[in-house]
Design a protein around this motif. Structure first.
Motif, PDB file in Angstrom:
ATOM      1  N   VAL A   1       3.323   6.625  12.625  1.00 27.76           N
ATOM      2  CA  VAL A   1       3.283   6.036  11.374  1.00 27.76           C
ATOM      3  C   VAL A   1       4.123   4.428  11.407  1.00 27.76           C
ATOM      4  O   VAL A   1       5.234   4.348  11.356  1.00 27.76           O
ATOM      5  CB  VAL A   1       3.838   6.658   9.839  1.00 27.76           C
ATOM      6  N   VAL A   2       3.459   3.164  11.452  1.00 34.10           N
ATOM      7  CA  VAL A   2       3.868   2.266  11.605  1.00 34.10           C
ATOM      8  C   VAL A   2       4.910   1.755  10.521  1.00 34.10           C
ATOM      9  O   VAL A   2       5.704   1.127  10.667  1.00 34.10           O
ATOM     10  CB  VAL A   2       3.070   0.989  12.185  1.00 34.10           C
ATOM     11  N   GLU A   3       4.562   2.109   9.291  1.00 30.89           N
ATOM     12  CA  GLU A   3       5.416   1.844   8.209  1.00 30.89           C
ATOM     13  C   GLU A   3       6.571   2.434   7.814  1.00 30.89           C
ATOM     14  O   GLU A   3       7.592   1.939   7.300  1.00 30.89           O
ATOM     15  CB  GLU A   3       4.607   2.148   6.832  1.00 30.89           C
ATOM     16  N   ASN A   4       6.816   3.340   8.924  1.00 30.40           N
ATOM     17  CA  ASN A   4       8.068   4.158   9.068  1.00 30.40           C
ATOM     18  C   ASN A   4       8.290   4.991   7.728  1.00 30.40           C
ATOM     19  O   ASN A   4       9.572   5.142   7.490  1.00 30.40           O
ATOM     20  CB  ASN A   4       9.226   3.380   9.478  1.00 30.40           C
TER      21      ASN A   4
ATOM     22  N   GLN B   1      14.351   7.864   1.034  1.00 30.24           N
ATOM     23  CA  GLN B   1      13.596   6.685   0.174  1.00 30.24           C
ATOM     24  C   GLN B   1      13.952   7.050  -1.452  1.00 30.24           C
ATOM     25  O   GLN B   1      13.701   6.022  -1.902  1.00 30.24           O
ATOM     26  CB  GLN B   1      12.017   7.055   0.261  1.00 30.24           C
ATOM     27  N   GLY B   2      14.221   8.118  -1.675  1.00 31.60           N
ATOM     28  CA  GLY B   2      14.513   8.334  -3.173  1.00 31.60           C
ATOM     29  C   GLY B   2      13.182   8.747  -3.930  1.00 31.60           C
ATOM     30  O   GLY B   2      13.213   8.318  -5.176  1.00 31.60           O
ATOM     31  N   LYS B   3      11.964   8.715  -3.166  1.00 35.80           N
ATOM     32  CA  LYS B   3      11.109   8.998  -3.762  1.00 35.80           C
ATOM     33  C   LYS B   3       9.939   9.439  -2.778  1.00 35.80           C
ATOM     34  O   LYS B   3      10.061   9.448  -1.617  1.00 35.80           O
ATOM     35  CB  LYS B   3      10.326   7.901  -4.674  1.00 35.80           C
ATOM     36  N   GLY B   4       8.962  10.067  -3.665  1.00 40.89           N
ATOM     37  CA  GLY B   4       7.726  10.616  -2.607  1.00 40.89           C
ATOM     38  C   GLY B   4       6.907  11.726  -3.258  1.00 40.89           C
ATOM     39  O   GLY B   4       7.450  12.199  -4.505  1.00 40.89           O
ATOM     40  N   ARG B   5       5.742  12.150  -2.649  1.00 40.30           N
ATOM     41  CA  ARG B   5       4.807  12.936  -3.111  1.00 40.30           C
ATOM     42  C   ARG B   5       4.509  13.885  -2.400  1.00 40.30           C
ATOM     43  O   ARG B   5       4.231  13.367  -1.149  1.00 40.30           O
ATOM     44  CB  ARG B   5       3.577  12.361  -3.859  1.00 40.30           C
TER      45      ARG B   5
ATOM     46  N   LYS C   1       0.759  -1.007   0.271  1.00 39.57           N
ATOM     47  CA  LYS C   1      -0.056   0.112  -0.099  1.00 39.57           C
ATOM     48  C   LYS C   1       0.781   1.197  -0.040  1.00 39.57           C
ATOM     49  O   LYS C   1       1.914   1.333   0.690  1.00 39.57           O
ATOM     50  CB  LYS C   1      -0.828  -0.122   1.278  1.00 39.57           C
ATOM     51  N   LYS C   2       0.373   2.278  -0.627  1.00 36.06           N
ATOM     52  CA  LYS C   2       1.003   3.626  -0.486  1.00 36.06           C
ATOM     53  C   LYS C   2       0.483   4.330   0.704  1.00 36.06           C
ATOM     54  O   LYS C   2      -0.663   4.191   1.182  1.00 36.06           O
ATOM     55  CB  LYS C   2       0.419   4.527  -1.799  1.00 36.06           C
TER      56      LYS C   2
END
Ligand code: NAD
Length: 289
Positions: free
Chosen positions: A77-80, A130-134, A2-3
């Motif tokens: 945020v559990v996904e960190n 992460q080298g990515k994101g919005r 999931k995003k």
């Protein structure tokens, strides 16, 4: 996978609708952290998702004017990681400039401008790593052209444009896309939540009669624009989805689909006088009813 999406200002309006849409995505593509300043207001959001959200929605407290509150939410945020950050929290301020207290002006800048910037700040290092994101920001046509009796609100939204555009130039080097979703009037609690000088307000006794009669006209104009031309939050959410789903999102989206004529006028006539007289005519030359 999931995003992971984190949204600010989800107790009502655009933030609430976006959280509901993403958390109830038919393909369960998103894990939504819907944040709000006051958790006592979470019932509305919970009613809208009707319990169908166990693994796709979490509600967190976040006041965008408090760095600690932003960091605390981030740490929950559990996904960190946050793949998509939506800076949406904002408030309006309406009335003759000369009656606005320094405190109320500060408050607007604190929420709309510094709140947005310090939220982005908190998530930026992880996104870069992460080298990515919005990063999506709820913008306003009031951030692109001036509106009488909204000087400080417009100043806050113009400032957001500058901050986001500056970041966009840099962040493309990190594969992070910044997008502004530019809204005109939208049917939300915005008009209820905004700090507005009412016509009967005591502070207006000190204001000259010419300003007052123009303010009265402005309020009528504003009322009719919201009644006749406001978009629904679902329309705005569609544009957010476009931006989220696009492999290379634009920097700026107009929720009406095209750049509104007045915004265009400002760009095509850079000396500004055409915009100023057109806006004045639209707002102030309407016949009184
Ligand atoms: P709204 O008032 O329903 O929603 C704004 C949300 O921001 C509310 O849930 C409010 O509680 C929250 N908020 C305020 N201060 C906060 C803080 N310190 N910390 C966290 N949350 C806080 O109105 P909306 O129309 O959904 O507004 C969302 C965004 O859209 C705002 O940034 C607004 O400026 C922008 N916008 C709205 C319109 C419109 O006509 N409604 C037009 C252009 C832009």
């Amino acid at each position: 996978d999931k995003k992971v999406v984190l949204i600010t200002g989800c107790s009502s309006g655009i933030g609430l609708s976006l959280a509901v849409r993403l958390a109830s995505d038919p393909n369960k593509k998103f894990k939504v952290y819907a944040t709000m300043r006051n958790l006592a207001k979470k019932e509305r959001l919970l009613e809208c998702v009707k319990g169908l959200h166990k693994d796709t929605l979490d509600i967190l407290q976040m006041d965008v004017t408090s760095r600690q509150s932003i960091l605390d939410a981030r740490d929950r945020v559990v996904e960190n990681r946050v793949d998509i950050l939506v800076c949406n929290a904002g408030v309006g301020l309406m009335g003759p400039l000369e009656v606005q207290s320094l405190d109320s002006m500060r408050q607007i800048l604190e929420v709309n401008l510094l709140g947005t910037i310090q939220t982005i700040q908190a998530f930026l290092p992880d996104m870069k790593a992460q080298g990515k994101g919005r990063v999506l920001v709820t913008g306003s046509t009031g951030g692109l052209h001036g509106l009488p009796f909204n000087e400080v609100y417009c100043a806050s939204k113009f400032a957001i444009e500058g901050a986001c555009e500056s970041l966009a130039v840099l962040l493309q080097h990190f594969n992070i896309h910044v997008s502004l979703i530019e809204c005109g009037p939208v049917n939300t609690d915005f008009l209820v939540n905004l700090q507005k000088t009412e016509l009967g307000d005591e502070s207006l006794q000190l204001v000259d009669t010419h300003t007052l009669s123009l303010y009265e006209k402005y309020l009528q104009h504003c009322g009719s624009v919201f009644q006749n031309a406001a978009q629904d939050t679902e329309d705005i959410v569609k544009v957010f989805l476009d931006a989220i789903q696009s492999p290379s999102p634009a920097f700026r989206y107009f929720t009406s689909g095209v750049m509104p004529p007045l915004t265009k006028l400002k760009i095509t006539e850079p000396d500004g006088s055409r915009y100023i007289s057109a806006m004045s005519k639209i707002i102030f030359s309407a016949e009184e009813q």
